[in-house]
Design an enzyme around this catalytic site. Structure first.
Site, PDB file in Angstrom:
ATOM      1  N   LYS A 143       0.857  -1.186   0.000  1.00  0.00           N
ATOM      2  CA  LYS A 143       0.000   0.000   0.000  1.00  0.00           C
ATOM      3  C   LYS A 143       0.893   1.236   0.000  1.00  0.00           C
ATOM      4  O   LYS A 143       1.802   1.349   0.822  1.00  0.00           O
ATOM      5  CB  LYS A 143      -0.888   0.034   1.250  1.00  0.00           C
ATOM      6  CG  LYS A 143      -2.107  -0.850   1.138  1.00  0.00           C
ATOM      7  CD  LYS A 143      -3.056  -0.558   2.278  1.00  0.00           C
ATOM      8  CE  LYS A 143      -4.251  -1.481   2.240  1.00  0.00           C
ATOM      9  NZ  LYS A 143      -5.122  -1.286   3.415  1.00  0.00           N
ATOM     10  N   LYS A 227       1.273 -10.346   8.709  1.00  0.00           N
ATOM     11  CA  LYS A 227       0.961  -9.465   7.573  1.00  0.00           C
ATOM     12  C   LYS A 227       1.239 -10.172   6.249  1.00  0.00           C
ATOM     13  O   LYS A 227       0.440 -10.087   5.311  1.00  0.00           O
ATOM     14  CB  LYS A 227       1.738  -8.153   7.657  1.00  0.00           C
ATOM     15  CG  LYS A 227       1.394  -7.237   6.489  1.00  0.00           C
ATOM     16  CD  LYS A 227       1.213  -5.808   6.834  1.00  0.00           C
ATOM     17  CE  LYS A 227       0.610  -5.040   5.656  1.00  0.00           C
ATOM     18  NZ  LYS A 227       0.684  -3.608   5.802  1.00  0.00           N
ATOM     19  N   GLU A 237      -7.173  -6.256  -0.854  1.00  0.00           N
ATOM     20  CA  GLU A 237      -8.165  -5.956   0.179  1.00  0.00           C
ATOM     21  C   GLU A 237      -9.606  -6.145  -0.304  1.00  0.00           C
ATOM     22  O   GLU A 237     -10.455  -5.279  -0.153  1.00  0.00           O
ATOM     23  CB  GLU A 237      -7.977  -4.525   0.703  1.00  0.00           C
ATOM     24  CG  GLU A 237      -8.598  -4.338   2.075  1.00  0.00           C
ATOM     25  CD  GLU A 237      -8.203  -3.027   2.738  1.00  0.00           C
ATOM     26  OE1 GLU A 237      -7.002  -2.847   2.980  1.00  0.00           O
ATOM     27  OE2 GLU A 237      -9.088  -2.216   3.000  1.00  0.00           O
ATOM     28  N   ARG A 241      -7.915  -8.717   4.221  1.00  0.00           N
ATOM     29  CA  ARG A 241      -6.891  -7.686   4.471  1.00  0.00           C
ATOM     30  C   ARG A 241      -7.480  -6.490   5.215  1.00  0.00           C
ATOM     31  O   ARG A 241      -6.759  -5.808   5.955  1.00  0.00           O
ATOM     32  CB  ARG A 241      -6.229  -7.243   3.165  1.00  0.00           C
ATOM     33  CG  ARG A 241      -5.118  -6.235   3.428  1.00  0.00           C
ATOM     34  CD  ARG A 241      -4.198  -6.019   2.272  1.00  0.00           C
ATOM     35  NE  ARG A 241      -3.181  -5.038   2.641  1.00  0.00           N
ATOM     36  CZ  ARG A 241      -2.141  -4.727   1.910  1.00  0.00           C
ATOM     37  NH1 ARG A 241      -1.943  -5.319   0.763  1.00  0.00           N
ATOM     38  NH2 ARG A 241      -1.273  -3.829   2.338  1.00  0.00           N
ATOM     39  N   HIS A 248      -8.553   1.817  12.387  1.00  0.00           N
ATOM     40  CA  HIS A 248      -8.022   2.828  11.470  1.00  0.00           C
ATOM     41  C   HIS A 248      -9.086   3.804  10.966  1.00  0.00           C
ATOM     42  O   HIS A 248      -8.754   4.945  10.642  1.00  0.00           O
ATOM     43  CB  HIS A 248      -7.305   2.161  10.287  1.00  0.00           C
ATOM     44  CG  HIS A 248      -5.944   1.647  10.638  1.00  0.00           C
ATOM     45  ND1 HIS A 248      -5.717   0.731  11.649  1.00  0.00           N
ATOM     46  CD2 HIS A 248      -4.711   1.925  10.125  1.00  0.00           C
ATOM     47  CE1 HIS A 248      -4.428   0.469  11.724  1.00  0.00           C
ATOM     48  NE2 HIS A 248      -3.790   1.182  10.819  1.00  0.00           N
ATOM     49  N   HIS A 265       0.513   8.595  13.728  1.00  0.00           N
ATOM     50  CA  HIS A 265      -0.435   7.617  13.191  1.00  0.00           C
ATOM     51  C   HIS A 265      -0.708   6.512  14.222  1.00  0.00           C
ATOM     52  O   HIS A 265      -1.855   6.162  14.490  1.00  0.00           O
ATOM     53  CB  HIS A 265       0.132   7.028  11.893  1.00  0.00           C
ATOM     54  CG  HIS A 265      -0.691   5.918  11.327  1.00  0.00           C
ATOM     55  ND1 HIS A 265      -1.929   6.130  10.764  1.00  0.00           N
ATOM     56  CD2 HIS A 265      -0.476   4.576  11.265  1.00  0.00           C
ATOM     57  CE1 HIS A 265      -2.429   4.966  10.366  1.00  0.00           C
ATOM     58  NE2 HIS A 265      -1.569   4.015  10.653  1.00  0.00           N
TER      59      HIS A 265
HETATM   60  P1  NAD Z   1       7.218   8.587  10.232  1.00  0.00           P
HETATM   61  O1  NAD Z   1       7.607   8.034   8.942  1.00  0.00           O
HETATM   62  O2  NAD Z   1       6.704   9.980  10.281  1.00  0.00           O
HETATM   63  O3  NAD Z   1       8.464   8.449  11.233  1.00  0.00           O
HETATM   64  C1  NAD Z   1       8.339   8.946  12.508  1.00  0.00           C
HETATM   65  C2  NAD Z   1       9.502   9.883  12.856  1.00  0.00           C
HETATM   66  O4  NAD Z   1      10.631   9.087  13.173  1.00  0.00           O
HETATM   67  C3  NAD Z   1       9.920  10.799  11.736  1.00  0.00           C
HETATM   68  O5  NAD Z   1      10.264  12.046  12.287  1.00  0.00           O
HETATM   69  C4  NAD Z   1      11.154  10.112  11.180  1.00  0.00           C
HETATM   70  O6  NAD Z   1      12.040  10.971  10.550  1.00  0.00           O
HETATM   71  C5  NAD Z   1      11.760   9.539  12.418  1.00  0.00           C
HETATM   72  N1  NAD Z   1      12.593   8.370  12.241  1.00  0.00           N
HETATM   73  C6  NAD Z   1      12.408   7.356  11.391  1.00  0.00           C
HETATM   74  N2  NAD Z   1      13.308   6.400  11.598  1.00  0.00           N
HETATM   75  C7  NAD Z   1      14.093   6.820  12.594  1.00  0.00           C
HETATM   76  C8  NAD Z   1      15.207   6.255  13.264  1.00  0.00           C
HETATM   77  N3  NAD Z   1      15.622   5.031  12.996  1.00  0.00           N
HETATM   78  N4  NAD Z   1      15.790   6.962  14.240  1.00  0.00           N
HETATM   79  C9  NAD Z   1      15.332   8.205  14.555  1.00  0.00           C
HETATM   80  N5  NAD Z   1      14.276   8.781  13.977  1.00  0.00           N
HETATM   81  C10 NAD Z   1      13.662   8.087  13.007  1.00  0.00           C
HETATM   82  O7  NAD Z   1       6.082   7.701  10.946  1.00  0.00           O
HETATM   83  P2  NAD Z   1       5.829   6.125  10.979  1.00  0.00           P
HETATM   84  O8  NAD Z   1       5.145   5.893  12.263  1.00  0.00           O
HETATM   85  O9  NAD Z   1       7.034   5.353  10.630  1.00  0.00           O
HETATM   86  O10 NAD Z   1       4.800   5.907   9.788  1.00  0.00           O
HETATM   87  C11 NAD Z   1       3.523   6.474   9.819  1.00  0.00           C
HETATM   88  C12 NAD Z   1       3.017   6.540   8.397  1.00  0.00           C
HETATM   89  O11 NAD Z   1       2.902   5.228   7.865  1.00  0.00           O
HETATM   90  C13 NAD Z   1       1.647   7.174   8.283  1.00  0.00           C
HETATM   91  O12 NAD Z   1       1.629   8.067   7.217  1.00  0.00           O
HETATM   92  C14 NAD Z   1       0.745   6.001   8.008  1.00  0.00           C
HETATM   93  O13 NAD Z   1      -0.390   6.361   7.278  1.00  0.00           O
HETATM   94  C15 NAD Z   1       1.652   5.106   7.218  1.00  0.00           C
HETATM   95  N6  NAD Z   1       1.269   3.698   7.225  1.00  0.00           N
HETATM   96  C16 NAD Z   1       1.229   3.054   6.028  1.00  0.00           C
HETATM   97  C17 NAD Z   1       0.906   1.713   5.973  1.00  0.00           C
HETATM   98  C18 NAD Z   1       0.932   1.001   4.669  1.00  0.00           C
HETATM   99  O14 NAD Z   1       0.499  -0.157   4.618  1.00  0.00           O
HETATM  100  N7  NAD Z   1       1.435   1.600   3.621  1.00  0.00           N
HETATM  101  C19 NAD Z   1       0.636   1.016   7.166  1.00  0.00           C
HETATM  102  C20 NAD Z   1       0.690   1.707   8.368  1.00  0.00           C
HETATM  103  C21 NAD Z   1       1.026   3.056   8.387  1.00  0.00           C
HETATM  104  N1  GLY Z   2      -1.850  -1.271   7.077  1.00  0.00           N
HETATM  105  C1  GLY Z   2      -2.980  -1.916   6.500  1.00  0.00           C
HETATM  106  C2  GLY Z   2      -2.660  -2.718   5.299  1.00  0.00           C
HETATM  107  O1  GLY Z   2      -1.525  -2.807   4.887  1.00  0.00           O
HETATM  108  O2  GLY Z   2      -3.529  -3.290   4.714  1.00  0.00           O
END
Ligand code: NAD
Ligand code: GLY
Length: 362
Positions: A143, A227, A237, A241, A248, A265
């Site tokens: 995704k 997953k 999905e 899924r 969410h 998130h």
């Molecule tokens: P993020 O990518 O914003 O990272 C969080 C913070 O941590 C950022 O400031 C980043 O720069 C920092 N960071 C990252 N790695 C680090 C490290 N190793 N050391 C220090 N700092 C670090 O947030 P997240 O929680 O990783 O991801 C949230 C996003 O993922 C949301 O946009 C959500 O919608 C998306 N998401 C997508 C899916 C999918 O299936 N595609 C699933 C769940 C969430």
């Molecule tokens: N995070 C939900 C999905 O990947 O389907």
């Protein structure tokens, strides 16, 4: 913990390995088969680059990648940022057999993945997740996308990576609040399919918070197994899924209602799962004791358990009505049947939902 221990996402010819282990960013042989002779662009963020970009670039040698370093934050997950990355690819003359590498959290992964899915109708993508949340969830399953002011993840495509490299060592620099946010998605997996895992999380909450290496590795691996299995069964999905979206619909409404970036998130997902559990309880699907157990685990993990006051019940309802799971005008919610079992429901009681939105507050 072994250096590298690969799981496989079983999608036939589009299947791919998830490497989970320590020191993997430096392991040239994991990257080499996917990049040799190709143009490579690494997409990363201002926070992640100083920690890990050099090690990754060394491992890519003799290939010299182009680099895009994005500003941090959910508010960067926009069409403007997408366009910025595409501009770089075009300016550097990238052809259709190029490779994008997403080095960072879910935001970087979702943006880079969306670009990879769209650039010249689709190019290769390697996910190198550096947050707990990205390692257990967003880097796996294909995704991708960006937000719209009117709704979270509203613009995107499915685009599977060719490989996921989850280097557990990168989690050491993650701020505690980000670590906690990742644990919200870990709890989600346990609640939808794995009661013993939920009990294990209750038992190991302290070790998980302390980032005890073996414990964390077990949690990451178990989440990726779940997953990978679900994605292999239902990539697009059409059914199962959707269970991965427990909490969410509420969570995305919280994120959009507050303004992207106000809550992480994972924090919104934790509060959203508590709301979904509350609604499940009101509908007699789970007991009050089970609902309390969920809330107690999130409290121990230092995560929110209620919808923030700033987003009114009416605003929540309006935002939830824009959810991607709305089908033929009907909102579908993921509800619990018990701890460790969930299903997709359209026949929830609207009055019970309104009560949850009124009463399940921070
Ligand atoms: P993020 O990518 O914003 O990272 C969080 C913070 O941590 C950022 O400031 C980043 O720069 C920092 N960071 C990252 N790695 C680090 C490290 N190793 N050391 C220090 N700092 C670090 O947030 P997240 O929680 O990783 O991801 C949230 C996003 O993922 C949301 O946009 C959500 O919608 C998306 N998401 C997508 C899916 C999918 O299936 N595609 C699933 C769940 C969430
Ligand atoms: N995070 C939900 C999905 O990947 O389907």
């Amino acid at each position: 913990m072994p250096d590298s221990d690969a799981l496989q996402v079983g999608l036939g010819r589009r299947g791919y390995p998830i490497h989970i282990g320590r020191g993997l960013i430096r392991r040239r042989e994991l990257l080499a088969p996917h990049i040799e002779g190709r143009q490579v662009l690494v997409v990363t963020s201002e926070t992640v680059a100083p920690h890990y970009l050099e090690a990754l670039v060394d491992a890519l040698s003799p290939t010299r990648p182009e680099q895009v370093v994005l500003k941090d934050g959910e508010e960067q997950k926009t069409l403007d940022t997408f366009r910025h990355v595409v501009d770089r690819l075009l300016e550097a003359g990238f052809s259709r057999d190029c490779v994008l590498i997403a080095l960072g959290g879910g935001v970087v992964g979702d943006i880079a993945g969306f670009v990879a899915g769209c650039y010249q109708r689709g190019v290769s993508l390697i996910q190198v997740p550096t947050t707990l949340l990205a390692q257990v969830d967003s880097s796996v399953g294909g995704k991708t996308g960006v937000n719209h002011p009117l709704g979270k993840n509203m613009i995107g495509v499915f685009h599977q990576p060719v490989c996921v490299i989850a280097d557990m060592d990168t989690l050491a620099t993650l701020p505690l609040a980000e670590h906690r946010a990742g644990l919200a998605e870990v709890v989600k997996y346990a609640l939808i399919v794995d009661l013993p895992f939920f009990a294990w999380l209750e038992e190991h909450a302290g070790a998980l918070l302390a980032r005890e290496a073996e414990t964390l590795a077990h949690a990451v691996r178990r989440c990726c197994e779940i997953k990978a299995e679900i994605v292999a069964r239902d990539e697009r999905e059409s059914g199962t899924r959707a269970l991965l979206n427990l909490g969410h619909t509420f969570g995305h409404a919280i994120e959009a209602g507050l303004g992207y970036g106000r809550w992480r998130h994972g924090e919104a997902v934790a509060a959203g799962i508590c709301a979904a559990a509350d609604l499940s309880r009101r509908m007699g699907r789970i007991t009050t004791a089970e609902c309390d157990r969920i809330r107690a685990l999130f409290e121990r993990l230092g995560l929110p358990t209620g919808i923030p006051q700033e987003v009114s019940p009416a605003a929540m309802l309006e935002l939830m009505a824009r959810d991607k799971k709305v089908e033929r005008g009907r909102l579908r919610l993921i509800l619990l049947r018990s701890l460790g079992a969930a299903d997709i429901s359209t026949d929830f009681d609207p009055e019970a939902l309104r009560s949850t939105l009124r009463e399940c507050r921070a």
